[in-house]
Design an enzyme around this catalytic site. Sequence first.
Site, PDB file in Angstrom:
ATOM      1  N   SER A 163       1.263  -1.072   0.259  1.00  0.00           N
ATOM      2  CA  SER A 163       0.527   0.289   0.155  1.00  0.00           C
ATOM      3  C   SER A 163       1.519   1.015   0.151  1.00  0.00           C
ATOM      4  CB  SER A 163      -0.802  -0.242   1.754  1.00  0.00           C
ATOM      5  OG  SER A 163      -1.184   1.413   1.169  1.00  0.00           O
ATOM      6  N   TYR A 180      -1.661  -0.916  10.557  1.00  0.00           N
ATOM      7  CA  TYR A 180      -2.021  -1.241   9.031  1.00  0.00           C
ATOM      8  C   TYR A 180      -0.875  -1.500   8.033  1.00  0.00           C
ATOM      9  CZ  TYR A 180      -4.002  -1.232   4.009  1.00  0.00           C
ATOM     10  OH  TYR A 180      -4.025  -1.810   2.763  1.00  0.00           O
TER      11      TYR A 180
HETATM   12  P1  NDP Z   1     -11.514  -5.959  -0.182  1.00  0.00           P
HETATM   13  O1  NDP Z   1     -12.673  -5.359   1.444  1.00  0.00           O
HETATM   14  O2  NDP Z   1     -12.509  -5.374  -1.088  1.00  0.00           O
HETATM   15  O3  NDP Z   1     -11.214  -7.362  -0.290  1.00  0.00           O
HETATM   16  C1  NDP Z   1     -10.782  -7.781   0.527  1.00  0.00           C
HETATM   17  C2  NDP Z   1     -10.350  -9.416  -0.027  1.00  0.00           C
HETATM   18  O4  NDP Z   1      -9.786 -10.039   1.115  1.00  0.00           O
HETATM   19  C3  NDP Z   1     -11.604  -9.886  -0.318  1.00  0.00           C
HETATM   20  O5  NDP Z   1     -12.137 -10.619  -1.299  1.00  0.00           O
HETATM   21  C4  NDP Z   1     -11.291 -10.371   1.247  1.00  0.00           C
HETATM   22  O6  NDP Z   1     -12.858 -11.716   1.413  1.00  0.00           O
HETATM   23  C5  NDP Z   1     -10.631 -11.029   1.795  1.00  0.00           C
HETATM   24  N1  NDP Z   1     -10.340 -11.474   3.079  1.00  0.00           N
HETATM   25  C6  NDP Z   1     -10.459 -10.653   3.896  1.00  0.00           C
HETATM   26  N2  NDP Z   1      -9.991 -11.775   4.759  1.00  0.00           N
HETATM   27  C7  NDP Z   1      -9.578 -12.437   4.414  1.00  0.00           C
HETATM   28  C8  NDP Z   1      -9.020 -13.566   4.825  1.00  0.00           C
HETATM   29  N3  NDP Z   1      -9.113 -13.876   6.447  1.00  0.00           N
HETATM   30  N4  NDP Z   1      -8.662 -14.708   4.022  1.00  0.00           N
HETATM   31  C9  NDP Z   1      -8.993 -14.843   2.903  1.00  0.00           C
HETATM   32  N5  NDP Z   1      -9.751 -13.567   2.000  1.00  0.00           N
HETATM   33  C10 NDP Z   1      -9.388 -13.121   3.163  1.00  0.00           C
HETATM   34  O7  NDP Z   1     -10.869  -4.380  -0.404  1.00  0.00           O
HETATM   35  P2  NDP Z   1      -9.489  -4.194  -1.436  1.00  0.00           P
HETATM   36  O8  NDP Z   1      -9.805  -5.083  -2.667  1.00  0.00           O
HETATM   37  O9  NDP Z   1      -9.001  -2.888  -1.313  1.00  0.00           O
HETATM   38  O10 NDP Z   1      -8.030  -5.031  -0.617  1.00  0.00           O
HETATM   39  C11 NDP Z   1      -7.530  -6.379  -1.674  1.00  0.00           C
HETATM   40  C12 NDP Z   1      -6.051  -5.979  -1.219  1.00  0.00           C
HETATM   41  O11 NDP Z   1      -5.256  -4.473  -1.308  1.00  0.00           O
HETATM   42  C13 NDP Z   1      -6.083  -5.599   0.563  1.00  0.00           C
HETATM   43  O12 NDP Z   1      -4.254  -6.278   1.536  1.00  0.00           O
HETATM   44  C14 NDP Z   1      -5.536  -4.272   0.854  1.00  0.00           C
HETATM   45  O13 NDP Z   1      -4.688  -3.596   1.783  1.00  0.00           O
HETATM   46  C15 NDP Z   1      -5.057  -3.743  -0.573  1.00  0.00           C
HETATM   47  N6  NDP Z   1      -4.971  -2.443  -0.639  1.00  0.00           N
HETATM   48  C16 NDP Z   1      -6.183  -1.700  -0.848  1.00  0.00           C
HETATM   49  C17 NDP Z   1      -5.998  -0.791  -0.806  1.00  0.00           C
HETATM   50  C18 NDP Z   1      -7.218   0.765  -0.962  1.00  0.00           C
HETATM   51  O14 NDP Z   1      -7.586   1.390  -1.734  1.00  0.00           O
HETATM   52  N7  NDP Z   1      -9.099  -0.160  -1.192  1.00  0.00           N
HETATM   53  C19 NDP Z   1      -5.242   0.755  -0.894  1.00  0.00           C
HETATM   54  C20 NDP Z   1      -3.772  -0.040  -0.620  1.00  0.00           C
HETATM   55  C21 NDP Z   1      -3.539  -1.582  -0.276  1.00  0.00           C
HETATM   56  P3  NDP Z   1     -13.270 -12.925   1.799  1.00  0.00           P
HETATM   57  O15 NDP Z   1     -14.245 -11.854   3.050  1.00  0.00           O
HETATM   58  O16 NDP Z   1     -14.759 -13.596   1.030  1.00  0.00           O
HETATM   59  O17 NDP Z   1     -12.650 -13.136   3.074  1.00  0.00           O
END
Ligand code: NDP
Length: 246
Positions: A139, A152
């Site tokens: 990030s 985070y």
């Molecule tokens: P979302 O919340 O849309 O997606 C997060 C995903 O992670 C979901 O598919 C969720 O699926 C999954 N997840 C969460 N916990 C678990 C777990 N214990 N096991 C398996 N899967 C898990 O957010 P983003 O798409 O934005 O996030 C994706 C990545 O991008 C993250 O690592 C985030 O930190 C990073 N990021 C995002 C930014 C943003 O502005 N959005 C900026 C910088 C980095 P489920 O709940 O079904 O398990």
Amino acid sequence: MKDKVIIITGASSGIGEATAKDIAAKGGKVVLGARREDKLRQIAEDIRAAGGEAVYQSLDVTKPEDNDALVALAKETYGRVDAIFLNAGIMPVSNVSALKTSEWKRMVDVNINGVLNGVAAVMPTFTEQKSGHILAVSSVAGLKAYPGTAIYGGTKWFVRDFMECLRMESAMEGTNIRTATLYPAAINTELLDTITDAGAAQGMSDLYDAFGISPERIARVVSFALDMPEDTTINEFTIGPANQPW
Ligand code: NDP
């Protein structure tokens, strides 16, 4: 990209979903993991309806056995694994003084141990076949410190350090395992839903309203990295809105 087999963690929404659809549209075979199976089922159906190939399985990245099982599913279904996109993550941010200690632990577990479990699951395969691509999502909070994101951001600084060491060790060991690390800014996904601190939630919501861009932008970068020739590594991508002032 054509016929490459790519595992995606956190594929049920946001960046993971967009990336799965982009890769599949370009001919890659995607293996989707996340906890919400209903979401994964729908995404896999969408991909197949569009002529692509996808399988899915319930995955909690904090459980090593779930990560191992997803790699096994990829090999059973498609016979190999070419890349893993370590994308699952949560962002329940708050000031340290709020002492949301269970959220601190959860972030460490998902954002750090989840990445380590994914790497541990796929490394034996990549080492044996002397090829493989490991991509992870850090990030902008993994490059700079921002008040409110101490824990985070710390998990994302970890990802940066870990991926850089992995890249160099793989080069030194001659295993031909490539790495790429992404540093997105504000991406409009479900990520803010994980925030329970009211003040932090409002602040982030305002920020994303002003600067958020779509997850499809990140998907294109992942596909670009995956598409590079095998003798080339491009390691670090920062991706944000053109009006990003920080
Ligand atoms: P979302 O919340 O849309 O997606 C997060 C995903 O992670 C979901 O598919 C969720 O699926 C999954 N997840 C969460 N916990 C678990 C777990 N214990 N096991 C398996 N899967 C898990 O957010 P983003 O798409 O934005 O996030 C994706 C990545 O991008 C993250 O690592 C985030 O930190 C990073 N990021 C995002 C930014 C943003 O502005 N959005 C900026 C910088 C980095 P489920 O709940 O079904 O398990």
